[in-house]
Every structure is written in C-alpha cells, then in structure tokens.
Design a protein around this motif. Sequence first.
Motif, PDB file in Angstrom:
ATOM      1  N   PRO A 219      -8.956  16.158 -14.664  1.00 55.16           N
ATOM      2  CA  PRO A 219      -7.593  15.895 -15.157  1.00 55.16           C
ATOM      3  C   PRO A 219      -7.205  14.420 -15.135  1.00 55.16           C
ATOM      4  CG  PRO A 219      -7.531  16.929 -12.982  1.00 55.16           C
ATOM      5  CD  PRO A 219      -8.949  17.013 -13.457  1.00 55.16           C
ATOM      6  N   LEU A 220      -7.690  13.652 -14.156  1.00 60.57           N
ATOM      7  CA  LEU A 220      -7.312  12.240 -14.089  1.00 60.57           C
ATOM      8  C   LEU A 220      -7.988  11.428 -15.189  1.00 60.57           C
ATOM      9  CD1 LEU A 220      -7.259  11.535 -10.235  1.00 60.57           C
ATOM     10  CD2 LEU A 220      -5.421  12.304 -11.740  1.00 60.57           C
ATOM     11  N   LEU A 221      -9.186  11.816 -15.578  1.00 65.28           N
ATOM     12  CA  LEU A 221      -9.835  11.138 -16.701  1.00 65.28           C
ATOM     13  C   LEU A 221      -9.119  11.465 -18.005  1.00 65.28           C
ATOM     14  CD1 LEU A 221     -13.654  11.609 -15.950  1.00 65.28           C
ATOM     15  CD2 LEU A 221     -12.224   9.631 -15.486  1.00 65.28           C
ATOM     16  N   LYS A 222      -8.732  12.708 -18.161  1.00 61.52           N
ATOM     17  CA  LYS A 222      -8.069  13.137 -19.392  1.00 61.52           C
ATOM     18  C   LYS A 222      -6.717  12.470 -19.559  1.00 61.52           C
ATOM     19  CE  LYS A 222      -6.507  17.294 -21.822  1.00 61.52           C
ATOM     20  NZ  LYS A 222      -6.367  18.768 -21.739  1.00 61.52           N
ATOM     21  N   SER A 223      -6.000  12.266 -18.444  1.00 62.08           N
ATOM     22  CA  SER A 223      -4.653  11.702 -18.527  1.00 62.08           C
ATOM     23  C   SER A 223      -4.638  10.186 -18.649  1.00 62.08           C
ATOM     24  CB  SER A 223      -3.838  12.123 -17.300  1.00 62.08           C
ATOM     25  OG  SER A 223      -4.437  11.638 -16.105  1.00 62.08           O
ATOM     26  N   ASN A 224      -5.774   9.529 -18.470  1.00 60.72           N
ATOM     27  CA  ASN A 224      -5.842   8.069 -18.565  1.00 60.72           C
ATOM     28  C   ASN A 224      -6.088   7.673 -20.017  1.00 60.72           C
ATOM     29  OD1 ASN A 224      -6.489   5.308 -18.415  1.00 60.72           O
ATOM     30  ND2 ASN A 224      -7.324   5.533 -16.366  1.00 60.72           N
ATOM     31  N   ASP A 225      -5.075   7.109 -20.660  1.00 58.49           N
ATOM     32  CA  ASP A 225      -5.183   6.748 -22.076  1.00 58.49           C
ATOM     33  C   ASP A 225      -6.165   5.607 -22.318  1.00 58.49           C
ATOM     34  OD1 ASP A 225      -3.298   8.682 -22.677  1.00 58.49           O
ATOM     35  OD2 ASP A 225      -1.608   7.294 -22.510  1.00 58.49           O
ATOM     36  N   LEU A 226      -6.469   4.840 -21.290  1.00 53.96           N
ATOM     37  CA  LEU A 226      -7.360   3.696 -21.453  1.00 53.96           C
ATOM     38  C   LEU A 226      -8.784   3.992 -20.998  1.00 53.96           C
ATOM     39  CD1 LEU A 226      -5.080   0.774 -20.223  1.00 53.96           C
ATOM     40  CD2 LEU A 226      -5.655   1.374 -22.573  1.00 53.96           C
ATOM     41  N   PHE A 227      -9.090   5.245 -20.717  1.00 52.06           N
ATOM     42  CA  PHE A 227     -10.411   5.571 -20.185  1.00 52.06           C
ATOM     43  C   PHE A 227     -11.519   5.174 -21.154  1.00 52.06           C
ATOM     44  CE2 PHE A 227     -13.699   9.067 -19.873  1.00 52.06           C
ATOM     45  CZ  PHE A 227     -14.437   8.413 -18.909  1.00 52.06           C
ATOM     46  N   PHE A 228     -11.422   5.633 -22.410  1.00 53.41           N
ATOM     47  CA  PHE A 228     -12.469   5.316 -23.378  1.00 53.41           C
ATOM     48  C   PHE A 228     -12.515   3.829 -23.679  1.00 53.41           C
ATOM     49  CE2 PHE A 228     -12.680   9.842 -24.970  1.00 53.41           C
ATOM     50  CZ  PHE A 228     -13.985  10.013 -24.567  1.00 53.41           C
ATOM     51  N   ALA A 229     -11.350   3.227 -23.800  1.00 54.78           N
ATOM     52  CA  ALA A 229     -11.320   1.788 -24.091  1.00 54.78           C
ATOM     53  C   ALA A 229     -11.981   0.991 -22.973  1.00 54.78           C
ATOM     54  CB  ALA A 229      -9.874   1.337 -24.289  1.00 54.78           C
ATOM     55  N   ALA A 230     -11.688   1.365 -21.724  1.00 58.34           N
ATOM     56  CA  ALA A 230     -12.291   0.660 -20.592  1.00 58.34           C
ATOM     57  C   ALA A 230     -13.791   0.912 -20.526  1.00 58.34           C
ATOM     58  CB  ALA A 230     -11.617   1.094 -19.291  1.00 58.34           C
ATOM     59  N   LEU A 231     -14.216   2.152 -20.785  1.00 57.36           N
ATOM     60  CA  LEU A 231     -15.640   2.468 -20.741  1.00 57.36           C
ATOM     61  C   LEU A 231     -16.403   1.704 -21.816  1.00 57.36           C
ATOM     62  CD1 LEU A 231     -17.928   4.224 -19.555  1.00 57.36           C
ATOM     63  CD2 LEU A 231     -17.333   5.963 -21.252  1.00 57.36           C
ATOM     64  N   LYS A 232     -15.855   1.650 -22.999  1.00 56.40           N
ATOM     65  CA  LYS A 232     -16.516   0.919 -24.087  1.00 56.40           C
ATOM     66  C   LYS A 232     -16.571  -0.575 -23.778  1.00 56.40           C
ATOM     67  CE  LYS A 232     -15.908  -0.455 -28.878  1.00 56.40           C
ATOM     68  NZ  LYS A 232     -15.042  -0.385 -30.076  1.00 56.40           N
TER      69      LYS A 232
ATOM     70  N   MET B 268       0.855  -1.183   0.000  1.00 59.46           N
ATOM     71  CA  MET B 268       0.000   0.000   0.000  1.00 59.46           C
ATOM     72  C   MET B 268       0.894   1.236   0.000  1.00 59.46           C
ATOM     73  SD  MET B 268      -2.716  -1.391   2.871  1.00 59.46           S
ATOM     74  CE  MET B 268      -3.986  -0.161   2.563  1.00 59.46           C
ATOM     75  N   ARG B 269       0.518   2.235  -0.804  1.00 55.87           N
ATOM     76  CA  ARG B 269       1.371   3.412  -0.911  1.00 55.87           C
ATOM     77  C   ARG B 269       0.543   4.668  -1.131  1.00 55.87           C
ATOM     78  NH1 ARG B 269       4.090   3.022  -7.022  1.00 55.87           N
ATOM     79  NH2 ARG B 269       2.171   3.465  -8.189  1.00 55.87           N
ATOM     80  N   ARG B 270       1.200   5.799  -0.906  1.00 56.53           N
ATOM     81  CA  ARG B 270       0.621   7.109  -1.164  1.00 56.53           C
ATOM     82  C   ARG B 270       1.327   7.709  -2.375  1.00 56.53           C
ATOM     83  NH1 ARG B 270       2.219   9.189   3.051  1.00 56.53           N
ATOM     84  NH2 ARG B 270       0.462   8.705   4.420  1.00 56.53           N
ATOM     85  N   VAL B 271       0.553   8.249  -3.336  1.00 47.53           N
ATOM     86  CA  VAL B 271       1.113   8.798  -4.572  1.00 47.53           C
ATOM     87  C   VAL B 271       0.754  10.269  -4.668  1.00 47.53           C
ATOM     88  CG1 VAL B 271       1.176   8.639  -7.088  1.00 47.53           C
ATOM     89  CG2 VAL B 271       0.911   6.562  -5.719  1.00 47.53           C
ATOM     90  N   GLU B 272       1.776  11.110  -4.832  1.00 45.20           N
ATOM     91  CA  GLU B 272       1.582  12.549  -4.974  1.00 45.20           C
ATOM     92  C   GLU B 272       1.607  12.905  -6.457  1.00 45.20           C
ATOM     93  OE1 GLU B 272       0.880  14.409  -2.483  1.00 45.20           O
ATOM     94  OE2 GLU B 272       1.433  13.127  -0.786  1.00 45.20           O
ATOM     95  N   ASN B 273       0.519  13.497  -6.936  1.00 48.20           N
ATOM     96  CA  ASN B 273       0.443  13.966  -8.321  1.00 48.20           C
ATOM     97  C   ASN B 273       0.711  15.466  -8.325  1.00 48.20           C
ATOM     98  OD1 ASN B 273      -0.320  14.731 -10.962  1.00 48.20           O
ATOM     99  ND2 ASN B 273      -1.822  13.070 -11.085  1.00 48.20           N
ATOM    100  N   ASP B 274       1.962  15.821  -8.604  1.00 46.63           N
ATOM    101  CA  ASP B 274       2.351  17.227  -8.556  1.00 46.63           C
ATOM    102  C   ASP B 274       1.681  18.054  -9.643  1.00 46.63           C
ATOM    103  OD1 ASP B 274       4.005  16.640  -6.423  1.00 46.63           O
ATOM    104  OD2 ASP B 274       5.748  16.234  -7.705  1.00 46.63           O
TER     105      ASP B 274
END
Length: 740
Positions: A622-635, A334-340
């Motif tokens: 911004p997180l949806l826009k940066s995810n290249d697989l968003f549309f593929a996963a949704l479809k 388990m980890r914490r991720v900082e998105n600068d």
Amino acid sequence: KFCTMKQYDNIQKISTGISGLDKILLGGLQLPMYSSSVSRNNKTQGIIITLKGCKGTDKTMLAMQVMHGITKSLRRYNGEDALLAPAFFSLDKTHDQLNDILLDFIISQCTRKMIKLKQDLRKDSQYNNSLFADIIFKTDQKVYTSQEQCDNTPLLPDDLCARIDKYISEGIVFYNIRTNSLHFRTAQSKDTQTNMLFERKYNLIHQYLCDVNRFSGDYTKIDDFRNDFFDVEFNSTEADDVHDNFIYTRTPAHRLTQIISKIQERQNKGKDEKETRIIPCTVIDGISQVRKQELEGFEISSIERLLRDTSLVSVIVIDDVEEDMFHSDISIEMRRVENDEVNYTTHQLRVNKSVFQMTAYGWHQYKKRDYGIEVYPSSHLLLHQKRYLPQSIINTKNGILDRNYLQYLDFSKDCDEKEQYVDYDKRRVTEEYNRLRYLYVSRFYKALSTPDDVLGYLLAQKNTAPDGKTIAIIGYPNTFKRFLAIGSSFCAARKGYHTLFLTFDRLSSNLLQQMQCPAFASMEKALPCVEGITDEQDEKIVNYTSVGTGQCSLSCPYNCSLKKCKRCYDYLHVFNVNMGCISADELLYYLEEQLEIYFDKRGSKIKRIIFDDLQKVDFCFPLLKSNDLFFAALKNFCQKKGVDLMILCDKKAGLVNELISLSENVICMCRDKDPRKVTFLIEKFAGNILPSQIYEITTNHIYDLFECDFSNCRLTVPDNIEEIGSMTDFWNDSWKDGCH
C-alpha cells in the motif's frame, strides 16, 4: 597532542556515521571554517545540534550514533591520538545502560560490516579465522549444549571455534542484542537461548581498548575494526553521588549542574596548555527531565558558549516542547506517524533549521535496527537536486548540439579530474560537428528500422551497453512477458552484464523453476546428463543425475551442455521483497546497497534490473501504491546509476498508466488462440527510429524466439512484420477479441 582549531582549518564536511542522514545533510555535517590567525576569544568554535521529538522516537539512539560517527570520522582524519574522548551525559539513563546501548550498536555494526565486505569480491575479504570473535566474545567458554544433550540444537560444524568469523560474515552466526551473545541461526523464528554460542566478553567499552589493538594484518587491509572502539566518557557524575553518600536522590536539575561543572572542569584543565583541548562531540540527553521553571534558572547562553568552546559538535536531546530554549545551529525533529488507512506506524525526521549548510527539505522515514538507526532519504531528494533549475538557465545559452559540462562529466567519470576541463574545452567544438553528422548518417544508414533491431537493442542482444533506459513490457495475463524478460537476461549474461530480478513476495523455488534459458532447446545436443532412457518411451527421461556436482554421468553422450550454461546463471541475481508496508524510500535505500556489490575484482556491478510482478503493488504494497513519485524516483535512480530498468506489468494493473507515461520504451504483448503464437507490439521506442512507427510482429512459435551457440544469445524474429497506425484496439480490448 591535543585537538586544536588549527588542525581543522581545512575540514569541510564529515560523516555522521548514518549514510541516509549524510544524504539529507547533502554530504555530511558542515563544520565551521576557522582561521588559525583569529584569536579564540573573538569567536566561538563548535556547532550545536538539537534532537527534538516526543518520547519513544529513538532520540537517544540517534544521538549515540551521531556521537560515534562524528568521532570516528575525525579520528580517521586527524589520527586517534589527536582527540580526547567524546562525552555522553544523560539525566535519565545510567552509566551501565549507556555502555550497553553503545556496545550493542558497535558490535552489531561490525558484524554487519563483515557481511557486506564478504560480498565485495574486489577485496580479499575472506574471514577464515576467529580473530574478531576471540576479541569480542568469550569463545573459550562454550554456552551451547552438545547434540546429545539437546535435540533441538542443530549439528554445528567441527571448525566453529576456529573459523567463527567466517560464519559471522556468511550470516550463519549473528549477534543478539537481547542476550549480548553470539547465536547461530535456526529454522525456527523464535528468539530463544537454546541457540546461544558465546557471551560478550565485557560490558564496558573501555575494557576492550587494549584487546582491539590486536586487529592487524589482513583485517586492517579490509577495514580497521579498531577504529570503531574508543573510550567514551559517560555519566561520571554518578561516582560523585556514591562518594557523597547522599541520603536522597539527586534531582535532574542537580545532575544538570554536575554535568555543566564536569564540562567546565575539562575546559579548565586545558588552560595551562599552549593549545586548547577540544572534545570531538558532547551529548546531553534527557534535558527535558528538568522542570521548565528550574531550567529557566540556568543561564542558557553560558551553557551554549561552554559547549561551543569545548566541543566541535554538541548534541542536545530534548522532548517535544513548545519553545526551544537553545539557539542551535541545526535542529532535527523526530516524530511518529500513524497511518490509519493501512493501520501502520512509521517514524520520520526532518531538519527544520540549519545555519551553516543547506539540507534536504521535508520528512524522511527512519527505522531502528539492531545495528542502529537507518534513515531513508525521501524520493524528493532523489528527484530535486540542489541548484538544478539555476544550472538549467545557464545551459540554455548553448545550442542543442553543444554538450554542456555537466553532460560531459556524465560521460567522463573515469577521467582524471585535473584533465577533465581541458579535454572538455578541447573536444567541444569537434564533437558538435560529429554529433550532427552521426545524427543524419544514422538516420539513413544506421537507423533501427526493424523490430529485429529494436528488440535486439531492448533485450540486450545487440552490442549496446546498459545506459539507464527504461523498458515496459505490458500485456494480458500469460502472454510470455516473463519469458521475454528472462530471455533478455541470458542475452545480457552472454555479454557479461549482471541482472537483478526484483521480485515481490515470490518463493525462490518458484522463481528458479522459471529461470530456464529460452535458447536452451536451440543448442546442439542440449540435454542434461541422464543415466538412461526407457525402452518403452524413448522421449521419457528418467534417473536424472545431479548436475550441481559439475561432473557428467558415465553414460552422458553430450558432455553435459549444462556446464557451459552454468556461466550465465552466475550473472543472474534475485532481490525478493515480502509483502507489507514497505515505503518507496526504504526500497530505494536497499536497492542502492544491492547496486554497490562487486561481483569480481574488475569491479563488475549489476547493470540491469527486472521489476517483476508490478501488479502485486496494487494489492500487497500500500505504501508503494500511494506514493505518486515512486515510478519517477525509481526511473531517475536507474538513470543516474546507468542501469537498465525492465518492468513487467499486466494490462489491467492499476499503475499501468504511470508506467506507460514514464517509460521511454513500451512493448505490448498479445496471445493468440494458438498457445505458441504471440504478437509483439512495439508501441514506444526512444532509440534511433523513424518517427511515429508502431510495429507489429507475430511469432508462430514463441519458444523459438531465442537461439544460443554458447558464444552468443540472439533473437530469431520472423518476417511477418507489419507497421500499424494506432494502438487503440489493444487498449480497448478489441485486439484481444480479434485474436480469438
């Protein structure tokens, strides 16, 4: 009656109580398969799981949920009397703290379950009394002040105490983990005690065990809340400290020694019995409190063997260290991720080691809620199913007309499992010829060769059931894209299909104003109830009466056509997402929950999703826009669910190229200088149509596109249909110049 190896010979996978974690484990936790004929002395039993991560990553909460979920699953499988109590030992938390964490989790889970069951119309999930609240809370001791004494307190219903379960299931009353009390919701967002109703009855879970047996009758038919409450052995070593009267505080190493002795004592108590006593789950939390030099003094292999011999599942919680001293079967990081870039923090977990079972690779996001940890499986899990490529190799031996067995299962989900293969083997040869025949018959006689047919198929006007097709409606701003989508939702409603409008940061009042049936004007005498019409301007309608009462005005000459329209609105639903750092994994997680809601006892679910305002993703998510697989996963998600997906997008949106590439059907729209004239360009259609056809159709009056006679909603496509050869002008903006 004790839990033995023999009783678990046939267990394969059990739920951890966290749905997202079960998916990462590909269905749940795999327990080793034991043979009762093998001597216990020749092999170990249980499995060991380590939770590893830096401080502040909610490892204790996850361990608590896993302990509760595993024990609950085993109790359902083997009966509550067959199990001993699970154990939770912590080196850095007190007995009261652990009890409070577990009770907050259980009560919050139960109230959330009541809300979800209230939505399931297949079941008689009507909470009309106060049984749950009376057992868990001090409902006979009112905490809230009266209306006369406190002006900030809203007026409460008179039947609050008698039907408080009803208000819990409707979300009006909620459990607050800060005050350990029931609160009622107010318009203010502040968390105060002015809206507090009833305090929690007990602070120790074992005090509830007698009372929860009262859960019976209608509540048992819905779900057995009693199964959520069971005894747990917490830090029992603290009692020994009090009796020993030590003048100094025991060190973590001393406490670890006591914990090991306590587990050993449980094992020794069962040696006189004919069958070994087994604990469903044991958790040791905070073991990193022991200094590394002292921990090396313990015989780790002996501790591991003791845990395996006494518990089916053991969970060891440790902080992030360079070397894991325990030989665990499953290791979860388990980890914490900082998105600068967006100044946002996320929490993720992964299974980096698994001995007995396959798991999903990669990191998966999770969040801590009042009701525990929620895990959102990564989009990769949705797109990459196990054994997909090896299975594809097997299927290549079949001809293209031969439907393989996996495809057959997709079309026969409701068949009896025992007869599935028999039917497949019997029908496969006949179906090959029928599919070939249908292919050519439809080519010459049933092809959807006109825009009327194509639009009717895409907009749910034709008699076609939703099957997972993706439709993109792309155009310039104000080209009636939403008008077309709303019209399709009313067409689907007339056929009994539920539509979910997935909106992004949109006011519900604003959306409701646009949810007017496009075919309403075509209905005969389709005017709302009115008290009267002014003499000066006959077209000006005044003094509207309330149609929501379901009663016509005495002066209504139309018998209120809106009464019949009300039926369509029952099939329209909205799921709004506020702007912010919402990930694709989290969105799909909650979208799946929406698709599991039943709207009637026949099992009707949402079959169409309208994705509104896609361009807002560029600026607000911004997180949806940066995810290249968003549309593929949704479809892929909609295809597997058999849900039609319609996406509205402006032509200049940043994600328009991905949308065009992934959509099987694309409709482009262009508006002329005439405010009522709109041109449709059917650029892409995956249905049964002649190859490389691009249709252009112009409607002279967009508001006449839909017609309804209260039994069916249909399209009225004009005859000015042309076939064009290219969409270059549209995408180069010269089409727009030509229109003007």
